[in-house]
Structures are given as C-alpha cells and as structure tokens.
Design an enzyme around this catalytic site. Structure first.
Site, PDB file in Angstrom:
ATOM      1  CB  SER A 162      -0.034   0.022 -11.393  1.00  0.00           C
ATOM      2  OG  SER A 162       0.401  -0.303 -10.484  1.00  0.00           O
ATOM      3  CD  GLU A 245       1.140   8.104  -8.179  1.00  0.00           C
ATOM      4  OE1 GLU A 245       2.384   8.823  -8.488  1.00  0.00           O
ATOM      5  OE2 GLU A 245       0.724   7.321  -8.205  1.00  0.00           O
TER       6      GLU A 245
HETATM    7  C1  LIG Z   1       1.106  -1.361  -5.153  1.00  0.00           C
HETATM    8  C2  LIG Z   1       2.459  -0.499  -6.230  1.00  0.00           C
HETATM    9  C3  LIG Z   1       1.863  -0.038  -7.462  1.00  0.00           C
HETATM   10  C4  LIG Z   1       2.647   1.168  -7.687  1.00  0.00           C
HETATM   11  N1  LIG Z   1       2.545   1.820  -9.001  1.00  0.00           N
HETATM   12  C5  LIG Z   1       3.634   2.280  -9.827  1.00  0.00           C
HETATM   13  C6  LIG Z   1       3.235   2.336 -10.917  1.00  0.00           C
HETATM   14  O1  LIG Z   1       1.871   2.843 -11.773  1.00  0.00           O
HETATM   15  N2  LIG Z   1       4.355   3.603 -12.070  1.00  0.00           N
HETATM   16  C7  LIG Z   1       5.395   3.362 -11.415  1.00  0.00           C
HETATM   17  O2  LIG Z   1       6.315   4.193 -11.875  1.00  0.00           O
HETATM   18  N3  LIG Z   1       6.245   3.439 -10.225  1.00  0.00           N
HETATM   19  C8  LIG Z   1       4.959   2.705  -9.108  1.00  0.00           C
HETATM   20  N4  LIG Z   1       5.366   1.772  -7.963  1.00  0.00           N
HETATM   21  C9  LIG Z   1       6.170   2.293  -7.157  1.00  0.00           C
HETATM   22  C10 LIG Z   1       6.451   3.548  -6.247  1.00  0.00           C
HETATM   23  O3  LIG Z   1       6.172   4.356  -7.001  1.00  0.00           O
HETATM   24  C11 LIG Z   1       7.643   3.148  -5.866  1.00  0.00           C
HETATM   25  O4  LIG Z   1       7.736   1.852  -5.092  1.00  0.00           O
HETATM   26  C12 LIG Z   1       8.057   3.082  -5.074  1.00  0.00           C
HETATM   27  O5  LIG Z   1       8.163   4.503  -5.290  1.00  0.00           O
HETATM   28  C13 LIG Z   1       9.628   3.765  -3.953  1.00  0.00           C
HETATM   29  O6  LIG Z   1      10.645   2.667  -4.705  1.00  0.00           O
HETATM   30  P1  LIG Z   1      11.376   1.616  -4.691  1.00  0.00           P
HETATM   31  O7  LIG Z   1      10.659   0.142  -4.605  1.00  0.00           O
HETATM   32  O8  LIG Z   1      12.438   1.062  -5.615  1.00  0.00           O
HETATM   33  O9  LIG Z   1      11.465   1.499  -3.168  1.00  0.00           O
HETATM   34  P2  LIG Z   1      13.024   2.385  -2.246  1.00  0.00           P
HETATM   35  O10 LIG Z   1      13.415   3.492  -2.941  1.00  0.00           O
HETATM   36  O11 LIG Z   1      14.405   1.166  -2.452  1.00  0.00           O
HETATM   37  O12 LIG Z   1      12.847   2.946  -1.026  1.00  0.00           O
HETATM   38  C14 LIG Z   1      13.047   1.408   0.013  1.00  0.00           C
HETATM   39  C15 LIG Z   1      12.111   2.303   0.867  1.00  0.00           C
HETATM   40  O13 LIG Z   1      13.663   2.577   1.783  1.00  0.00           O
HETATM   41  C16 LIG Z   1      13.463   4.452   1.918  1.00  0.00           C
HETATM   42  N5  LIG Z   1      13.784   5.346   1.527  1.00  0.00           N
HETATM   43  C17 LIG Z   1      14.472   4.990  -0.024  1.00  0.00           C
HETATM   44  N6  LIG Z   1      14.801   6.462  -0.022  1.00  0.00           N
HETATM   45  C18 LIG Z   1      14.855   7.129   0.992  1.00  0.00           C
HETATM   46  C19 LIG Z   1      14.969   8.674   1.794  1.00  0.00           C
HETATM   47  N7  LIG Z   1      15.702   9.697   0.588  1.00  0.00           N
HETATM   48  N8  LIG Z   1      14.761   9.698   2.749  1.00  0.00           N
HETATM   49  C20 LIG Z   1      14.457   7.873   3.027  1.00  0.00           C
HETATM   50  N9  LIG Z   1      13.553   7.048   3.420  1.00  0.00           N
HETATM   51  C21 LIG Z   1      14.535   6.506   1.714  1.00  0.00           C
HETATM   52  C22 LIG Z   1      11.658   4.033   1.396  1.00  0.00           C
HETATM   53  O14 LIG Z   1      10.835   4.626   2.260  1.00  0.00           O
HETATM   54  C23 LIG Z   1      11.853   2.471   1.586  1.00  0.00           C
HETATM   55  O15 LIG Z   1      11.294   2.969   3.298  1.00  0.00           O
HETATM   56  C24 LIG Z   1       3.994   1.305  -6.726  1.00  0.00           C
HETATM   57  C25 LIG Z   1       4.706   0.719  -5.609  1.00  0.00           C
HETATM   58  C26 LIG Z   1       3.184  -0.286  -5.723  1.00  0.00           C
HETATM   59  C27 LIG Z   1       3.945  -0.935  -3.811  1.00  0.00           C
END
Ligand SMILES: Cc1cc2nc3c(=O)[nH]c(=O)nc-3n(C[C@H](O)[C@H](O)[C@H](O)COP(=O)(O)OP(=O)(O)OC[C@H]3O[C@@H](n4cnc5c(N)ncnc54)[C@H](O)[C@@H]3O)c2cc1C
Lengths: 406, 364
Positions: A162, A245
């Site tokens: 972000s 956070e």
């Molecule tokens: C608006 C926005 C702002 C963001 N800003 C930042 C930022 O500034 N800096 C930064 O570093 N990141 C940022 N992020 C990233 C955010 O932290 C990640 O998107 C988030 O941690 C999920 O990771 P992923 O997108 O890889 O999804 P995934 O980990 O692939 O998850 C996909 C789905 O699988 C589920 N899942 C995964 N693992 C498990 C588990 N162990 N148990 C149950 N369910 C599971 C998740 O809940 C989700 O529904 C941002 C995201 C958004 C949407």
C-alpha cells in the site's frame, strides 16, 4: 464501573475544546484512506504535535510532546476530536505501526533518526511484508538480503504494498539466514524508497484506483545498521508491528464515525417520499449495527481499562480486527442498500452521493478484511492464542523456503 | 476511570460461582428440571444465605442496597450454571418496582420481606412489550381483569407485580379472590413462567405514572436476561472448546480441524463484545438515565442474536453428542432461547430502540 475522568482531566478537556474551537478552520477535510496526506493535513499534524494533541506521550527527543504516559488524556483527545467532527492526528502505517514498533524494539539511534520526521508527516512509510508466494503464510517470504561490505544487498519482490508509489521509506521483511528454519531466517529492515534498484508498479484494484503496488528489488543496498532487532529475529519484530496494525484497523472510533455518517444518510435519503430511516426493514438493520458498534466501543473502553491496570487484553483484544473490519463493511453495505439504485453511482456520476465514497468504502473495507491478516487467519489466532486450541498439524514435507528472487 | 467490574463485584461473582459449583451442579439442575419444579429450594436457600434475595433492597429495609450492575454479576453466574432459581423478577424487578414507585408504606411492608425471602414475587410485564393471544390486563376501580402471560418467577410466588395495559403497575396478592394461576411450560425447565387470569381481582396501584416505571423495569429485565445469556454462552463455548480438545476423529483431536476452530473463534469473537455491552447497559441503568432504555434494547437484541448463534454452534461442535440429553448441553441452549424471547425478541426490541431515537415512523 467509573466512567468519570476527575477534575484535572476535565480541565484538560476544556483546554482542548478551546483549542479545537479556535483552530478548527485550519483542519483539513478528512484525509482519504490510502492517500498521502496533503500540505494542509501535514500542517495540521504539526500544530497538533506542538500542542501535544497527538503523539502526546512520545518522548521529546523523538519528536513527541513528552507527557507522562496517560491513557486517559489520549482517550479525551480522541473523544473531543471525534465529537467536534474534526480530524485528529494522522494515522497511517508509519505513525500507527512503525513508530510504536521502533519505540518498543528500535535502537536509540533509530528512534532519534526516524520517529520525529515520521510524526511530522515528512516521512511516509510503506509496509513490505507480502510477496507473491507469501501472503497468509508470511514467513514463507523469499526476498533475500546478503551482507556485503557493511551493507545488506536485497533482491526479490513484494506485492500489495500500500502507498509504495507515494512512500519515502519502507519497513521490509527479508530473508537473511538462508539455512535457518523458516521463522528464524527473517530480518526487519528499514530503508529509503529512493534507494537505487527499487521499482514500484502500481496495481489497479477493484475500486478503480491504485491503492497498492508491486515492489521489485534488484541489488538494493542498505546500511547494516538499518535493521530493527537482531539478524534472524525479524519475525518477532514483524509480529509486534502486526499487533499494532490490528489495533489500527480495529479502531472503534472509526466505526462510530462511519455509523454516524450512515445515520445521517438514512435521514436524508427518501424512498417514495419516506425517509430511509423510517423504512422498517432498513431501520432494523441500522439498529442492529448500532448495537454492535456500541458493543465494540465498550469493548474498547474495557481494553483501555485493562491497560491502565496493566492487565492483558486477552480475547477482547484478539477479536478486534476481525469484528471491526466486518462491521465497517456491513455499515457501508447498508448505506448502499438504503440508497438502492443511487447506491450504485460511482466515478463522478450525476446524482452520486458523497463522491461515491460508500461504494469505495464497501470495496476497500473488504480489502481490509483480507489485508492485515485475513479473517480466517484472525480466527486461527483467536482459536489458538485466545482459546488455547491446537495448531494445525504441520505437513512433513513443508520446508524452509529458499531465499532468492521471486 | 475504570470500565469493568469492581473488585467487590468480582468477589461477588467468585462467591456466587463457588456456591453454585457446590449446590448447583448439572445433576442437580437435571433433578429439579425433571421434577417439574423449575425452582431449587436448596439453591434458593444458599443464595439467601449470601443475602442475595435482598440484593436490590435498600439497606434501611434490610437488604444489600446494590445496583443493577451488581445484580447483573449474579445473573451472569446463574446463566452459566443454568441455575433453576427465580432471580430476575423476584430478587430484582419486584424490589426495583417498589423502590421506584412504591409509597413509603408499601416499601416498609414489602421490602424487608423480600430481603429475608418471606415475600416471593412474580412479575408480569409481557404486555408492556407486546400483546399476543388475548393477553392484557385492564384496571377499573381498584381491580384488575384480563390475563397476564409469561409472568416471570410465578410458580411459587405469593404476590405479584402486574402491569396493566396503560403501563400502570399493581400489587396483587397471590391468594386474591378471582385470581386463577395457570402454569406455562416452556422449553426452559430451569425457569418458571405462568399465566394469571384475573377477574375483578383486588389490586393496589404501585405508584402512579404513565408507564415510565414499567418501561424502566422492562429495561432492567432485558439487561439481566442478556447477562444470563452471556453467562450461558461462556459455558457453551468453554464446553465446546474442551470437547474439541478431547474428541478424536481421523486420527487427531477435532479441535485441530480448522472448521471446528473457526466455529469456536467466531463464537468467542461475537460473544466477547456482548460482555462489555451488557456491563455498560447495567451501568447506564444505574448512572446514566438518558441512555438506559436504549442501551437495554441494544444489550437485549444483540445478545439475543449472538446467543442464538453460540447456542446452535456450540451444539454442532459436539456432533451427535450435542443433540443428546446425556451431555445436558441443551439446558444452556434452551436457557438462551428463553432469554431471547422474554421481554421482546430482537426485532421487537430493535423497533423500540428505533422509536426511542425517532426513527421508523412511517411519516414523510
Ligand atoms: C487492501 C489491502 C492492502 C494491503 N496492504 C499491504 C501492505 O501495505 N503491505 C503488505 O505487505 N501487504 C499488504 N496487503 C497484503 C495482505 O496482507 C495479504 O493480502 C493477506 O495477508 C493475505 O495474503 P494473500 O493475499 O496472499 O492471500 P492468501 O494467503 O493466498 O489467502 C487466500 C485465501 O486463503 C485463506 N487462507 C490462507 N491460509 C489459510 C490458513 N492457514 N487457514 C485458513 N485460511 C487460509 C485466506 O484466508 C484467504 O481467504 C494488503 C492487502 C489488501 C487487500
């Protein structure tokens, strides 16, 4: 139960009210959630700093006001700015997440160098945690840093960063110990976004704007003293930041503001000549949300009292991100439903309400349900840390990720 | 500034919990419930020993002179133990009615007897909230006629506080001429509710107002029913978590399956804020009169929704076991179901909350 503040606090409150009344014409309009604060917001922030109405208890040598730690004055400040409908001090990833992390875990030199300009709004930070292969499983991150001539040399990629396109600095997780177990190989670095070798590519999101980015690192050189905590202990530091956070994203004051805006909207919008707030079904949903917001507000007061007494927050604290983000999303959802077809208007359309911000919020709040640890990850945390339930058994073939460019 | 229970209130909770552990284990609850009584004389006696029959009776009348937040602490503990004792109406609403609206003579006559347990009241407020199935009582010339449904703590009562259709409260003797007392048996065998049929029954007005006191009583009752559900919900979650830590399927404890963990996490995440909400609602009743009615509505309706979710989800975590009588989990399930409907289900209460704020009127 004693919700009074005592006379010395009431004097403080009076002083603050007078300040707000006198200076409110200088306050900026509420800042957009994912935007770099404008000049007026920065000037407002500096005025508040000077008077101790933000960063009040941060020591003077780090650019704060240096008042004795006192949660009640902080609470009064939050209450009064909210009641006046005037924005208080800035809240962003630098001020609300990095600053408390540095205060807790940074070196003296780091605190002196980075906190003051961050508080003044002169340094905007972004958070380099997530990677294409490391989202919920953050510790699987692969962006590497090797030490060479007193510098870390960083290669790899972050994603969903972000405000990276507007940020001056980044706090960033990298893998420094290639052979260590997954969680033990991570370090927490802070460095300038102007360092050669960084490329930022904005990513358009569902809102139509680019609130976050892909961030690429190619031989990015960072002095070794810009590490927070020890080498290989970045996971612990990262978790401290994640805790802050969750607190920022779960702030009940933000919910109260959104609810107040919703109530106003439902007074203003009419369906067949009748105020939306008088429509029985819509009103029922509104009151249900009002009760939930009240519950989160009092949950927040309870947490405040716990910290006054030095007691841990427990379950009441662990649930805040999950509940607040969901509730914020529901508030926007009801606003859209109350507007019906008009709720769809967006992108500067004729007849659009509040600049399309309800739709923007509805979408962005869904982003916040995912960001900062998804709802499912929050439930894992609540179950494991709050209720003491067993962890998922680890798969035997799960290994430490190889460091390297993603 | 301190948001939460005082050390004294925490001690009270501990004392009541200890007493209930000793006198009111599930086996005892079952025995009383299956005996068709809904009242455990032993537990009532033990609670009186602690002075709790007089919890809301002012000290000058021989009681403890405490507030609704203190009573809430007890209600939560009773919900946790699914204790078959009349508390909400008998120990709180009746003395509160007398405190708020009674003449000095009425207070002097009844309050000391409530405190020592020799006057046992039931309270009928249902029709202040909603009239169904022909319920409703009218007053004329010092007498009451009609029927009052779902009168709380009615089984062994020897006197009643009854609201008429205008919201005026009346005192009625349990043995009065023209009074017919009929039991109602609900799913919740740990609470006693009944129907009163009144045919020109002699009644003594309690205060004189436009229903303001009745509304305050309803609010107090709502807060306590909500607190009862918080206590009962706590136990349901704890039992689900414990069970999930023991029961094995597919070679591991079911609590290590994420589907099960998430059910438990969601229950906790939804119930935890209710605790703070009911605390505040009770505090508002005692100390912030402007907010008392609205906060009681919020506490009641929201806890009613969350309670239902916790009750069914905790049962599901137990699989077939949860559905049996054997575990007795259904006592909590039913207790929470009772708390949800009495003095107004969520929709009715939310409509009231809206009206309090000038919303929901169909006026252009
Ligand atoms: C608006 C926005 C702002 C963001 N800003 C930042 C930022 O500034 N800096 C930064 O570093 N990141 C940022 N992020 C990233 C955010 O932290 C990640 O998107 C988030 O941690 C999920 O990771 P992923 O997108 O890889 O999804 P995934 O980990 O692939 O998850 C996909 C789905 O699988 C589920 N899942 C995964 N693992 C498990 C588990 N162990 N148990 C149950 N369910 C599971 C998740 O809940 C989700 O529904 C941002 C995201 C958004 C949407």
């Amino acid at each position: 139960m004693d919700l009074s503040y005592g006379p010395e606090y009431e004097a403080f409150r009076d002083e603050l009210r007078a300040f707000i009344a006198e200076n409110r014409h200088r306050a900026p309009a509420a800042p957009g959630a994912a935007q770099r604060a404008g000049a007026d917001a920065v000037a407002w922030q500096q005025l508040l700093l000077e008077h101790g109405y933000t960063a009040r208890t941060i020591p003077r040598e780090y650019g704060g006001f240096g008042a004795e730690p006192d949660i009640l004055t902080s609470r009064i400040i939050a209450e009064e700015f909210a009641a006046a409908g005037v924005p208080g001090g800035l809240s962003n990833q630098g001020i609300s997440m990095l600053v408390p992390t540095l205060l807790e875990l940074g070196t003296e030199e780091q605190k002196r160098r980075w906190i003051a300009p961050t508080l003044r709004g002169e340094i905007v930070w972004c958070q380099g945690y997530s990677e294409p292969g490391a989202g919920s499983d953050l510790a699987a991150l692969r962006t590497s840093a090797r030490e060479e001539n007193g510098e870390f040399v960083i290669n790899g990629q972050k994603i969903w960063t972000s405000t990276a396109h507007q940020a001056d600095m980044i706090f960033c997780l990298v893998r420094t110990e290639a052979d260590a177990p997954k969680h033990a190989g991570i370090s927490y670095l802070i460095f300038s976004m102007k360092t050669p070798g960084i490329e930022v590519r904005p990513l358009r999101t569902m809102t139509g704007h680019a609130e976050f980015n892909e961030t690429f690192f190619t031989d990015v050189r960072v002095p070794v003293d810009q590490i927070v905590g020890q080498r290989g202990q970045g996971w612990m530091v990262a978790n401290a930041t994640l805790g802050y956070e969750r607190g920022m994203l779960g702030d009940p004051a933000a919910l109260e503001n959104r609810l107040a805006a919703l109530v106003q909207l439902m007074h203003d919008e009419r369906i067949d000549g009748v105020r939306a707030i008088d429509n029985a079904a819509l009103c029922d949903r509104l009151v249900a949300l009002q009760a939930e917001v009240a519950a989160m507000k009092f949950n927040g007061l309870r947490l405040l009292s716990n910290s006054l007494k030095g007691e841990p927050g427990g379950l009441a604290k662990l649930i805040v991100k999950l509940q607040s983000c969901e509730l914020a999303h529901q508030i926007s959802a009801l606003a859209i439903d109350a507007m019906g077809e008009l709720g769809l208007l967006y992108g500067g359309s004729r007849r659009e309400r509040a600049g399309g911000s309800w739709q923007w919020n509805y979408m962005f709040q869904l982003g916040l349900i995912i960001g900062g640890g998804t709802a499912q990850i929050q439930k894992n945390i609540i179950a494991e840390r709050g209720l003491g339930m067993p962890r998922e058994p680890k798969l035997e073939h799960a290994r430490a990720p190889k460091a390297g460019a993603a | 500034m301190d948001f939460g229970l005082s050390p004294e209130q925490r001690m009270l909770r501990d004392a009541v919990d200890r007493l209930l552990r000793e006198h009111c284990p599930l086996d005892h609850v079952r025995e009383v419930a299956e005996g068709g009584h809904a009242v455990s004389a032993a537990v009532v006696a033990a609670l009186s020993e602690l002075g709790l029959s007089g919890i809301m009776v002012p000290e000058e009348h021989g009681g403890l002179g405490l507030g609704l937040l203190d009573a809430l602490v007890v209600a939560e503990a009773l919900g946790a133990a699914v204790a078959p004792v009349p508390f909400v109406a008998r120990c709180v609403l009746a003395p509160l009615a007398l405190r708020l609206a009674g003449t000095p003579a009425q207070q002097a006559r009844w309050l000391p007897r409530i405190a020592d347990g020799s006057a046992r009241f039931g309270v009928g407020l249902t029709e202040v909230v909603n009239r169904r199935d022909g319920g409703g009582v009218t007053a004329a010339d010092g007498t009451l006629s009609g029927s009052a449904l779902f009168v709380l703590d009615s089984a062994d009562a020897d006197a009643f506080v009854i609201a008429d259709q205008g919201g005026q409260l009346h005192l009625v003797a349990g043995e009065a001429d023209g009074l017919e007392r009929l039991p109602l048996s609900t799913i919740d065998l740990t609470r006693s509710v009944g129907e009163l049929r009144l045919d020109g029954v002699a009644a003594e007005p309690l205060g004189e107002d436009d229903g303001g006191t009745a509304n305050r009583l309803v609010a107090a009752g709502r807060v306590l029913l909500a607190a009862d559900s918080v206590g009962a919900g706590d136990v349901m979650i704890a039992r689900a978590v414990d069970y999930a830590g023991e029961r094995e399927q597919f070679g591991r404890v079911i609590g290590s399956f994420q589907a099960v963990k998430h059910m438990c996490a969601e229950m906790a995440a939804r119930l935890e804020p209710c605790r703070s909400l009911v605390w505040y609602a009770a505090h508002a009743f005692d100390a912030v009169p402007d907010e008392a009615l609205l906060m009681a509505c919020h506490a009641k309706s929201h806890t009613g929704e969350v309670g239902r979710f916790v009750a069914r989800t905790a049962t599901e975590v137990h699989g077939g076991m949860g559905f049996t009588d054997l575990l007795g989990l259904h006592y909590w399930f039913k207790r929470i179901g009772f708390d949800r409907q009495l003095l107004g289900g969520p929709e009715i209460v939310r409509a009231e909350a809206a009206a309090l704020q000038g919303w929901g009127k169909r006026a252009a």
